[in-house]
Design an enzyme around this catalytic site. Structure first.
Site, PDB file in Angstrom:
ATOM      1  N   GLY A 104      -5.535  -0.797   0.612  1.00  0.00           N
ATOM      2  CA  GLY A 104      -5.067   0.327  -0.200  1.00  0.00           C
ATOM      3  C   GLY A 104      -4.637   1.487   0.674  1.00  0.00           C
TER       4      GLY A 104
ATOM      5  CD  GLU B 124     -12.130   1.687  -9.160  1.00  0.00           C
ATOM      6  OE1 GLU B 124     -11.238   1.251  -9.894  1.00  0.00           O
ATOM      7  OE2 GLU B 124     -12.020   1.747  -7.917  1.00  0.00           O
TER       8      GLU B 124
ATOM      9  CE1 TYR C 158      -3.127   1.613  -6.957  1.00  0.00           C
ATOM     10  CE2 TYR C 158      -0.893   1.340  -7.747  1.00  0.00           C
ATOM     11  CZ  TYR C 158      -2.084   0.797  -7.316  1.00  0.00           C
ATOM     12  OH  TYR C 158      -2.225  -0.570  -7.239  1.00  0.00           O
ATOM     13  CG  LEU C 159      -0.961  10.438 -10.224  1.00  0.00           C
ATOM     14  CD1 LEU C 159      -0.327   9.082 -10.460  1.00  0.00           C
ATOM     15  CD2 LEU C 159      -1.181  11.144 -11.557  1.00  0.00           C
ATOM     16  CD  GLN C 160      -8.530   8.206  -7.725  1.00  0.00           C
ATOM     17  OE1 GLN C 160      -9.681   8.563  -7.529  1.00  0.00           O
ATOM     18  NE2 GLN C 160      -8.201   7.445  -8.761  1.00  0.00           N
TER      19      GLN C 160
ATOM     20  CG  ASP D 244     -13.083   2.533  -1.641  1.00  0.00           C
ATOM     21  OD1 ASP D 244     -12.758   3.269  -2.590  1.00  0.00           O
ATOM     22  OD2 ASP D 244     -12.720   1.348  -1.556  1.00  0.00           O
TER      23      ASP D 244
ATOM     24  N   GLY E 286     -13.471   3.911  -6.542  1.00  0.00           N
ATOM     25  CA  GLY E 286     -14.742   3.664  -5.861  1.00  0.00           C
ATOM     26  C   GLY E 286     -15.493   2.562  -6.572  1.00  0.00           C
ATOM     27  NE  ARG E 287     -12.941  -2.692  -8.595  1.00  0.00           N
ATOM     28  CZ  ARG E 287     -12.880  -2.731  -9.933  1.00  0.00           C
ATOM     29  NH1 ARG E 287     -13.880  -3.255 -10.639  1.00  0.00           N
ATOM     30  NH2 ARG E 287     -11.851  -2.255 -10.568  1.00  0.00           N
TER      31      ARG E 287
ATOM     32  CB  THR F 142     -11.425   2.879   3.322  1.00  0.00           C
ATOM     33  OG1 THR F 142     -11.825   2.751   1.955  1.00  0.00           O
ATOM     34  CG2 THR F 142     -12.652   3.263   4.131  1.00  0.00           C
TER      35      THR F 142
END
Lengths: 469, 469
Positions: free
Chosen positions: A62, A296, A346-348, A193, A240-241, A191
């Protein structure tokens, strides 16, 4: 291209950054978390090929608001060491370009374009979600990479990604050692994340954190303005899965106790429906409205994602969205509050317009450091960001053996989450706040940011073999 | 409070704005779209009460990134005319505060706080979705407003909202005339929807337009980076229930033909599923990915919203949300492409961090002009933005009778939408581009914008009657 000392013979040079508003870093030749001298390093040093070898840079996974700043760091550092690194190529669409011999010659891009990458979001060379598995199962792919590297005399591989990518870089360096092909594989952290271990933070995270904090603040003011006659509950769903770092950043919107966000939902804390609904009601009763930032990856005690719960709306339709609409319906059914929700998606992670200056600088710094590590003869290492102090925020770049970070995830520690599981602690704020520090606006024309566009000139293929991914 | 000339006796004074980067405006005493002298104006002029009368400002409907800039314009203009306007109060939560005699004394806020309103999003005084119906059905409410106005000697009412609010201001001025209570009702335009007629644009729109254009550009770069192995179709759902102005603004992300967004869905164009799906496929085949900006008001030929959730807001409007996931599922089922979608919701209209400087300046200007119109003895009028040229962009402020704008909606003209219904024309671009011009960043501290917080000191109640809304 001038002649230089043989590859890897030159010691790493400490680089002093320009000091900007108290933020600086120094890249020490040997950080406390230094690269270990392994056989891999030796393999590189045994290179006897004369003249500078070429390098390959690839973006992976990503993309972020600042991964191109890392690219700029790599490219500009290579250009400063022309005598020691020949051509710097980039894989078009990351490792896929490397596998298919679809390479971009970064040397054909102007200095101005490369400078503009520092303020351009997303992956200018293309990135890929393409995971190589272990050497046994994906040996043909690793061997293909070595074949392409050999064809283009690639002596340095800079792989800019997250956990999976670090694993690939490690395996590639292992295969290089096994097969006697000298290749220095340097991982470069990236990342949103923020889940790589060892490094204090991950380039890309600070900017998404700033986006989420600012957006939470702004939306909260909106909701507060109108709660008397309109929306009572607002939910912002963020990425942030597995790790709740991005959700935690929403907490920075609060300036004092009681400020929004009133509830943060972390993947690290099992979702408890009754406790959540009770907190929503308490908050609306007390404040008139309730703002929620939900990861998320929010999941229940059995590990089941909320977004996968197959809930239905009032009309019996299966919920199409994620966590936010699921929570909204839950609140609506339990309390009847009017709700709104946003899903930044995706905006973030592409919001370069509101990037953290610290993040943009760190992203550039790890790119530059990666080249310096390679030139110092390191292999299978990754530059890491080391925090020297939080107030004032000071950091530098060190390095770590890739195997210490590959396939490992750093979760939000329990001490960063309040006892009730719904907020961030002072310790979390101390950690997070410096990472969103400073602004780094792109230039605008006609109201729109002027992001770089690459020429993307293709490197002539040298292999007759075709590899299909 | 110094003594001044009797209310309304002073002619409107043309105000020269500071010239900033080619943007300026002049408020002429009598614009070509001037206020008509009506009986209502006369009613104000017949006021015989000595000394300056007080004023009331109220925010109405959905808030914006710049409605507080309008508030600052009103407040600072009133402060400059202290001899002619006494206290300036604000309704807490808009008209609801006026009805319940819950008023905020703006005089208790510091000059610095009022200045800071210029860069603070959302409604600092609180806004309301609370529509007054016609005089017959809601007479008690209108009479209550007059009762509160009388108790606080309100001679000027500044109502800052959209179509519905202009209708309320008009009816209130009519009731004032009918009952012999002298009240100058000045509407002040505000709506992200940009759907008020006469005015060239609506304060609030330029900033959401900039947010949507920038976000579309950034997300498009993200999708383009990764389309080879990841998301092929990205959908951004934006506001605009009836008019597609906000969706149209997404088109500004494209710098040349073929750039994203590839499809824009407008409420003005009946959604045709087969045509849409064919265009998605064509685009993915040609570009590798497809970016769509979809208005929440997207509807089919029968007028049915794609995302009708069934719930309604206080105005009886259908509450929307969910066009993006609906479209995403449609695409997935037809073509199997991997998709992502975002729903910006309140983030788009509260995003003061990426406000349009033009918009922020116009928002301030209409607030100031409203006070000048009131002092010129006007009633039932609204300041409007008049475009003098597009390149370079020049504008000024004129005014219009409220009845020319109340309850009317301005749609995106067919000439602004490409023949296929999926894009914007050069004419649309000429209109839209100036409105997102310039940046107007708020100050930051610790990575977070420093938005104003009001003291919000309550005005002592003078009525013993209680009104419940």
């Amino acid at each position: 291209m001038g002649a230089g000392p043989p590859c890897g013979a030159h010691p790493a040079r400490g680089v002093k950054s320009r000091q900007t508003a108290g933020i600086g870093y120094a890249s020490p030749p040997n950080g406390p978390v230094g690269a270990r001298k392994t056989d891999l390093t030796m393999a590189v040093r045994r290179s006897t090929k004369p003249g500078p070898r070429n390098a390959l840079y690839a973006q992976s996974g990503g993309v972020t608001a600042v991964i191109n700043a890392t690219a700029a760091g790599v490219i500009e550092a290579c250009r400063r060491h022309k005598g020691r690194i020949g051509h710097l190529y980039a894989g078009r669409d990351g490792i896929v370009g490397a596998l298919t011999e679809d390479l971009i010659d970064t040397g054909r891009e102007s200095a101005a374009t490369i400078r503009a990458l520092r303020h351009t979001p997303a992956g200018a060379f293309g990135s890929a979600r393409y995971k190589l598995k272990d050497l046994e199962r994906d040996r043909a792919k690793y061997e293909r990479l070595i074949e392409v590297f050999r064809a283009h005399d690639i002596g340095y591989f800079f792989y800019n990604g997250g956990n999976d990518s670090m694993d690939t870089a490690l395996k590639l360096s292992q295969l290089g050692a096994q097969t006697g092909y000298p290749i220095a594989c340097i991982g470069i952290p990236k990342t949103v994340d923020n889940d790589l271990p060892v490094t204090d933070c991950c380039p890309g995270f600070g900017s998404v954190a700033k986006y989420v904090a600012v957006s939470t603040l702004e939306a909260s003011l909106d909701v507060a303005s109108m709660a008397r006659t309109s929306t009572r509950v607002f939910i912002l769903e963020v990425m942030g899965r597995h790790a709740g770092w991005i959700a935690a950043a929403g907490g920075l919107a609060a300036r004092k106790a009681g400020d929004a966000p009133h509830i943060i939902l972390f993947p690290e804390i099992a979702f408890d429906r009754e406790k959540f609904l009770a907190r929503v009601k308490e908050t609306v009763d007390r404040k008139g409205y309730c703002v929620i930032v939900a990861s998320e990856g929010t999941r229940d005690a059995d590990g089941k994602f909320l977004a996968d719960m197959g809930t239905r709306d009032a009309f019996g339709h299966v919920q199409l969205g994620g966590v936010a609409p699921t929570l909204a319906q839950m609140v609506k059914q339990a309390h009847g509050y009017k709700f709104h929700w946003a899903l930044a998606d995706y905006l973030q992670r592409s919001a370069r317009h509101i990037a953290s200056r610290v993040d943009a600088e760190q992203a550039y710094a790890v790119g530059r450091a990666a080249v310096e590590l390679a030139l110092a003869g390191k292999n299978a290492v990754m530059p890491v960001i080391r925090r020297k102090s939080s107030k004032p925020y000071r950091w530098d770049i060190s390095s770590v053996a890739i195997e210490a970070v590959a396939n490992k995830e750093k979760m939000v520690p329990r001490g960063f989450i309040t006892g009730d599981g719904f907020g961030i602690t002072a310790a979390a704020r101390r950690y997070l706040e410096p990472l969103i520090g400073g602004e780094a606006y792109p230039p605008y024309r006609n109201g729109i940011p002027q992001y770089a566009t690459l020429k993307g000139v293709r490197v002539r293929k040298r292999l007759s073999t075709v590899f299909t991914v």
